[in-house]
Design a protein around this motif. Structure first.
Motif, short mmCIF file in Angstrom:
data_model
loop_
_atom_site.label_atom_id
_atom_site.label_comp_id
_atom_site.label_asym_id
_atom_site.label_seq_id
_atom_site.Cartn_x
_atom_site.Cartn_y
_atom_site.Cartn_z
N LEU A 176 -45.71 19.45 10.22
CA LEU A 176 -46.50 20.49 10.92
C LEU A 176 -47.68 20.94 10.06
CD1 LEU A 176 -43.67 22.63 12.53
CD2 LEU A 176 -45.33 21.25 13.74
N LEU A 177 -47.41 21.18 8.75
CA LEU A 177 -48.49 21.57 7.83
C LEU A 177 -49.55 20.48 7.73
CD1 LEU A 177 -46.35 23.25 5.04
CD2 LEU A 177 -47.81 24.41 6.69
N TYR A 178 -49.07 19.20 7.65
CA TYR A 178 -49.98 18.05 7.57
C TYR A 178 -50.89 18.01 8.80
CZ TYR A 178 -51.45 13.15 7.29
OH TYR A 178 -52.18 12.00 7.24
N ASN A 179 -50.29 18.18 9.98
CA ASN A 179 -51.08 18.16 11.23
C ASN A 179 -52.05 19.34 11.30
OD1 ASN A 179 -49.90 15.82 12.24
ND2 ASN A 179 -48.20 16.95 13.18
N ASP A 180 -51.62 20.52 10.81
CA ASP A 180 -52.52 21.69 10.79
C ASP A 180 -53.74 21.40 9.93
OD1 ASP A 180 -50.80 23.04 12.42
OD2 ASP A 180 -49.81 24.15 10.80
N ILE A 181 -53.52 20.74 8.75
CA ILE A 181 -54.66 20.42 7.85
C ILE A 181 -55.58 19.41 8.55
CG2 ILE A 181 -55.28 19.38 5.65
CD1 ILE A 181 -52.57 20.47 4.58
N LYS A 182 -54.99 18.39 9.22
CA LYS A 182 -55.81 17.39 9.92
C LYS A 182 -56.65 18.04 11.02
CE LYS A 182 -54.57 13.27 10.92
NZ LYS A 182 -53.88 12.11 11.50
N ASN A 183 -56.01 18.97 11.76
CA ASN A 183 -56.74 19.67 12.83
C ASN A 183 -57.88 20.49 12.26
OD1 ASN A 183 -55.06 18.62 14.80
ND2 ASN A 183 -53.62 20.33 14.69
N ALA A 184 -57.63 21.16 11.12
CA ALA A 184 -58.68 21.96 10.48
C ALA A 184 -59.82 21.08 10.02
CB ALA A 184 -58.09 22.74 9.30
N ILE A 185 -59.47 19.88 9.44
CA ILE A 185 -60.50 18.93 9.01
C ILE A 185 -61.33 18.47 10.20
CG2 ILE A 185 -60.85 16.59 8.09
CD1 ILE A 185 -58.45 17.13 6.24
N GLY A 186 -60.61 18.14 11.33
CA GLY A 186 -61.31 17.68 12.52
C GLY A 186 -62.26 18.74 13.06
N LYS A 187 -61.79 19.99 13.04
CA LYS A 187 -62.64 21.08 13.54
C LYS A 187 -63.91 21.24 12.70
CE LYS A 187 -62.46 25.99 14.67
NZ LYS A 187 -61.64 27.21 14.65
N ILE A 188 -63.74 21.26 11.34
CA ILE A 188 -64.90 21.41 10.46
C ILE A 188 -65.82 20.20 10.59
CG2 ILE A 188 -65.61 21.59 8.05
CD1 ILE A 188 -63.07 23.18 7.54
N ASP A 189 -65.22 18.98 10.69
CA ASP A 189 -66.01 17.76 10.82
C ASP A 189 -66.86 17.81 12.09
OD1 ASP A 189 -66.84 15.31 9.87
OD2 ASP A 189 -65.37 14.21 11.06
N ASP A 190 -66.26 18.28 13.22
CA ASP A 190 -67.02 18.41 14.47
C ASP A 190 -68.16 19.41 14.32
OD1 ASP A 190 -65.35 16.61 15.69
OD2 ASP A 190 -64.06 18.13 16.61
N GLU A 191 -67.87 20.53 13.61
CA GLU A 191 -68.92 21.54 13.42
C GLU A 191 -70.07 20.97 12.59
OE1 GLU A 191 -66.90 24.80 11.68
OE2 GLU A 191 -65.97 25.48 13.56
N LEU A 192 -69.74 20.17 11.54
CA LEU A 192 -70.79 19.57 10.71
C LEU A 192 -71.62 18.58 11.51
CD1 LEU A 192 -68.80 19.03 7.39
CD2 LEU A 192 -70.60 20.71 7.81
N LYS A 193 -70.94 17.79 12.39
CA LYS A 193 -71.68 16.83 13.21
C LYS A 193 -72.63 17.56 14.16
CE LYS A 193 -68.21 13.16 13.16
NZ LYS A 193 -67.21 12.41 13.96
N LYS A 194 -72.12 18.65 14.76
CA LYS A 194 -72.98 19.42 15.67
C LYS A 194 -74.18 20.01 14.92
CE LYS A 194 -69.43 20.74 19.02
NZ LYS A 194 -68.66 21.85 19.60
N ASP A 195 -73.94 20.47 13.66
CA ASP A 195 -75.05 21.02 12.84
C ASP A 195 -76.10 19.96 12.59
OD1 ASP A 195 -73.81 23.43 12.82
OD2 ASP A 195 -72.95 23.23 10.81
N LYS A 196 -75.64 18.71 12.26
CA LYS A 196 -76.61 17.62 12.01
C LYS A 196 -77.42 17.32 13.26
CE LYS A 196 -73.99 15.27 8.36
NZ LYS A 196 -73.24 14.02 8.00
#
Length: 609
Positions: free
Chosen positions: A416-436
């Motif tokens: 569960l912790l592993y999946n939470d970290i992956k989801n957080a990474i995905g969220k930040i990654d999407d935000e960075l892509k949108k910023d670019k």
């Protein structure tokens, strides 16, 4: 930019944490696989021991049940043998009392004969007493009925009085109904007059509030000098209503109301009298009913008296000796105790074969249980179950199961912790892509804005250049064609910098608004053709393939219409197709190809003519 860098730093930290968490999950996964293999082996041993444990317990339980049945059989056999011994002793006593039982039966028969005679004698005495009492009761009842029948003679007079009063009551009620209707009509008339008075007072208030210069709220004409006269008229009407009509109507209403109350009072008094008379009538009717009932009962009692007399005649020969009956009863009582003992012994003797059969069945059950117990003991020895080994295997199974569940819980939590970290990474990654993407859009928008500014400056200069070049060409084409269509009446057409057109007439320039509708339409046609020719010349693309006109003949006379058609024929060399839309039937014969469009119930239909 600062926010973007913070997100990149957070993303890097999350990737490090994800790598560490992934290693922990892999370690727990390996531990889970190892403990699962161990659990399978331990579970297999535990199931084998559990099966032996269940079989062993089932055998012990059955052994206990069989031993209890065996012990119960032994006890029942002993009790049955003791009971048989007592029954055989009772049989010897029974045989000794047989002579006394014979005397008892003879005495019992005599006693029954005397009891029948005694019962008949008692019945005879009771019937005689009943006969005497019934004779006295009939005499008293006849006296009472005669007294009540004399009172019932008043019933006919009473019913006549009730009918007379009831008829009078209906007449008074009808009078009251008529008075009530008349009173209602008067009150309704009073209500109408009071409403008329209220309306006129309201009109007076409205007129006084509006003043002399306002319009009359009734006829809508200006008041002026009629102001005072109108108010005086309304006041006069109010006084007429209140002092004359209302006074007369209220006086009439009071008289009717008084008469109505008198009639209602008379009805109440008659109701009281009628209620009293009805009560008397009800009492007499009840007495009449009671007399009829009493006569019916009297007849029944006479019939009953005759029946009792017949029974007494039948019992007249009955004789009974009380002393002789007492002697027989005493002898019977003495023999009855011996008879009771004899009957009890007889019942016990009948039980002897039953007890003997019961002893045989119990002996067989005892032997069967002994055989089954021996067989169960052999099965227990063959099974080879060990209580100590069972508990050792069970404890090991519980321990391994507990350890396995603990690892599974840890593994699920880490996943569960592993999946939470992956989801957080995905969220930040999407935000960075949108910023670019947003930054690219902003850069592109800046470049486009700069380019549009440069293009605006270029187009301003180009527009001025094109206008200077195109304006004389368009004016020349339009002037020649307009001169041709108007047969030389108008010499030329020109346009200013904003493309507003003027027409030369007799050497002077005039705006389009000066000319008729047909001339304006003709000028616009010429300008459209001239603009098309100018575009063709400046583009260098050769002949324009298609030109269309909509309703260009509607405002033209026949002469100018023919001139336009001739001009269009001259344009065939420059335009491969000229498309004319028109609702005029008289011009369709002037064109080589006609597409006829017609409206039908199912929609529009087009066909070539």
């Amino acid at each position: 930019i600062e926010e973007y860098e913070k997100k990149e730093l957070a993303l890097e930290e999350l990737y490090q944490e994800l790598s560490h968490k992934e290693k922990e999950v892999q370690t727990l996964q390996r531990n889970h696989e190892l403990i699962s293999e161990k659990f399978i082996n331990v579970q297999k041993n535990f199931k084998e021991q559990q099966e032996l444990y269940i079989k062993h317990n089932d055998l012990l339980k059955k052994q206990t049940q069989l031993q209890a049945q065996f012990d119960n059989c032994m006890q029942n056999i002993a009790e049955a043998k003791e009971r048989l011994k007592k029954l055989e002793h009772a049989k010897a006593e029974y045989e000794k009392l047989y002579g006394h039982e014979k005397k008892y039966l003879e005495c019992k028969k005599k006693k029954e004969i005397f009891e029948q005679a005694r019962a008949m004698n008692m019945k005879k005495q009771a019937l005689q007493k009943q006969y005497d009492e019934l004779m006295h009761e009939l005499h008293e009842k006849e006296k009472s009925i005669k007294a009540e029948q004399s009172e019932l003679q008043k019933l006919d007079d009473l019913e006549t009085t009730i009918k007379q009063n009831d008829s009078r009551k209906k007449d008074i009620e009808q009078t009251a109904k008529s008075l009530q209707e008349e009173l209602y009509a008067i009150k309704e008339h009073i209500g109408g007059i009071e409403k008329a008075v209220k309306d006129r007072k309201k009109h007076i208030e409205q007129i006084e509030k509006l003043g002399r210069e306002a319009e009359c709220p009734v006829c809508l004409r200006p008041l002026h000098e009629a102001y005072d006269a109108t108010i005086a008229k309304l006041l006069s009407e109010i006084e007429e209503y209140e002092k004359k009509e209302l006074a007369i109507l209220k006086s009439a209403a009071e008289k009717k109301d008084s008469m109505l109350k008198n009639t209602e009072r008379e009805v109440k008094e008659l109701d009281i009298q009628l209620n009293a008379l009805q009560q008397q009538k009800a009492q007499l009717l009840e007495k009449k009913k009671n007399v009829e009932k009493a006569l019916s009962e009297l007849k029944k009692k006479r019939d009953n008296l005759d029946a009792i007399g017949l029974q007494l005649q039948e019992l007249s020969a009955v004789m009974f000796d009380e002393q002789e009956y007492a002697n027989i009863v005493e002898e019977y009582s003495n023999l009855e105790a011996i008879h009771t003992t004899f009957i009890g012994l007889e019942a016990q003797i009948r039980e002897i074969p039953v007890v003997q059969q019961r002893i045989g069945q119990l002996e067989k059950q005892k032997n069967d249980r002994a055989v089954e117990i021996k067989k169960i003991n052999e099965n227990i020895d063959t099974l080879g179950f060990s209580e100590k080994l069972y508990h050792e295997v069970k404890n090991e199974y519980d321990s391994v199961l507990q350890e396995k569940e603990k690892i599974i819980k840890q593994l699920n939590e880490e996943r569960l912790l592993y999946n939470d970290i992956k989801n957080a990474i995905g969220k930040i990654d999407d935000e960075l892509k949108k910023d670019k993407q947003n930054r690219k859009k902003i850069d592109a928008a800046k470049q486009e804005f700069e380019l549009l500014q440069r293009l605006d400056k270029i187009m301003d200069g180009f527009r001025e250049s094109v206008l200077q070049m195109a304006r004389p060409v368009i004016a020349n084409y339009a002037s020649n064609l307009f001169n041709q269509l108007t047969q030389g009446r108008y010499q030329a057409i020109e346009m200013d910098d904003t493309f507003n057109f003027q027409i030369m007439d007799d050497g002077r320039w005039y705006p389009l608004s000066r000319f008729s509708g047909g001339e304006i339409d003709c000028a616009n046609l010429c300008l459209r053709i001239a603009i098309s020719n100018a575009i063709r010349d400046f583009s260098g693309s050769g002949a324009v393939g298609f030109m269309a006109f909509d309703e260009i003949f509607g405002s033209q006379d026949n002469e100018r219409r023919n001139a336009i058609i001739n001009a269009l024929y001259t344009l065939q060399e420059q335009y491969r197709q000229i498309f004319i839309i028109s609702h005029l039937d008289d011009v369709k014969e002037l064109f080589p190809s006609i597409l006829y469009v017609q409206t039908t119930a199912n929609g529009s239909v087009a066909k070539w003519l």
